[in-house]
Design a protein around this motif. Sequence first.
Motif, mmCIF file in Angstrom:
data_model
loop_
_atom_site.group_PDB
_atom_site.id
_atom_site.type_symbol
_atom_site.label_atom_id
_atom_site.label_comp_id
_atom_site.label_asym_id
_atom_site.label_seq_id
_atom_site.Cartn_x
_atom_site.Cartn_y
_atom_site.Cartn_z
ATOM 1 N N THR A 58 -8.842 -38.154 16.254
ATOM 2 C CA THR A 58 -8.174 -38.179 17.560
ATOM 3 C C THR A 58 -9.151 -38.150 18.724
ATOM 4 O OG1 THR A 58 -7.972 -35.762 17.566
ATOM 5 C CG2 THR A 58 -6.115 -37.023 16.662
ATOM 6 N N GLU A 59 -10.392 -37.772 18.467
ATOM 7 C CA GLU A 59 -11.372 -37.644 19.561
ATOM 8 C C GLU A 59 -12.774 -37.750 18.975
ATOM 9 O OE1 GLU A 59 -12.821 -34.324 22.893
ATOM 10 O OE2 GLU A 59 -11.108 -33.898 21.567
ATOM 11 N N VAL A 60 -13.680 -38.362 19.714
ATOM 12 C CA VAL A 60 -15.086 -38.401 19.312
ATOM 13 C C VAL A 60 -15.939 -37.880 20.463
ATOM 14 C CG1 VAL A 60 -14.723 -40.334 17.731
ATOM 15 C CG2 VAL A 60 -15.448 -40.786 20.091
ATOM 16 N N GLY A 61 -17.080 -37.283 20.103
ATOM 17 C CA GLY A 61 -18.001 -36.785 21.105
ATOM 18 C C GLY A 61 -19.048 -37.819 21.481
ATOM 19 N N ALA A 62 -19.976 -37.394 22.304
ATOM 20 C CA ALA A 62 -21.062 -38.273 22.727
ATOM 21 C C ALA A 62 -21.854 -38.756 21.514
ATOM 22 C CB ALA A 62 -21.985 -37.522 23.689
#
Length: 326
Positions: free
Chosen positions: A70-74
Amino acid sequence: MQAIVMTAPGGPDVLVATEIPAPRAGAGEVVIRAEAIPVLFPETKLRSGEFPLGAQPPLVFGFQAAGEVTEVGADVDSALIGQRVVVDTKGFGAYAEFVAAQADSVTPIPDGLSSVDAAAVLMNGSVAIPLLETAALTGAETVLIEAAATGIGSALTQLAEKYGAARVIATAGGTGKAEQARKLGADQVIDHNDPAWTARLREDLGGATVDVVFDSIGGTTALDLLDLMTPLRGRMLGYGWLAGAPAQVSASDLIMRGLTFTGCAGPAWLGRVARARADVLTLAAEGRLDPLVEAILPLDQASRAHQLLEDRTPLGKIVLRPGLSG
């Protein structure tokens, strides 16, 4: 979100359902919406305090989870968002509705394989494959698989012939597990609940020997097996200690018999396990490795799942499912 917090080392009741904020993806991380969380036998040892956890409770418990990114970081490819994956945590954080993990722990789930089956099969299969590769079976050898009906042993039993075993002798605890081991591919099964099971194995071998032992029991049993192994080429692979201690064998025990012992643990070994994950999910998706799911429980029944594992009741994997009503 709902999560299972380990409040302190102890019995299954230290796993408590709690409402906490959902994690966010840090640099190099992903967050998944968890659909299936496997309950792993080593987790019971960490929860009890028998093995060191690596972090101080209270903390969200759990090693692995399967679900949708649902989300990815840098520094993480945004194309992962929406993909179904299995992730590994650093030993905590998986028993939750949303799970943060390092992006390099992500294993995509093949089409046709459910999140539940992917979660259930991953650990057993990803340890079994490097064990079998290390054994380097010739196609004409006899292997002994301890605790063959469940866990890693169940995957070893299913895959042993594919990797070159000519004869599979298994141990299992009790009648039900013995029957399970036979269904998974064992040619012969011995009940390791019998204190004299190694003597029974000697009788059954009738002068023949075992070429490879996959040792998950450890303790003094490992020493008892050495005289039943093939001199000069017999090899024992130690990867567990259900008896409460690693295999109690010395260098002189091995040298005098011309045997080898390989300890399957440590960072290099874990790297091999990680590299096997994609192959495991492919085997399961193709129907060549049964995930052996026994029960799917609501996330808030994590303590019950741990009690079942400690009672050695399940024949298959218990999977926790967030959002499932109990």
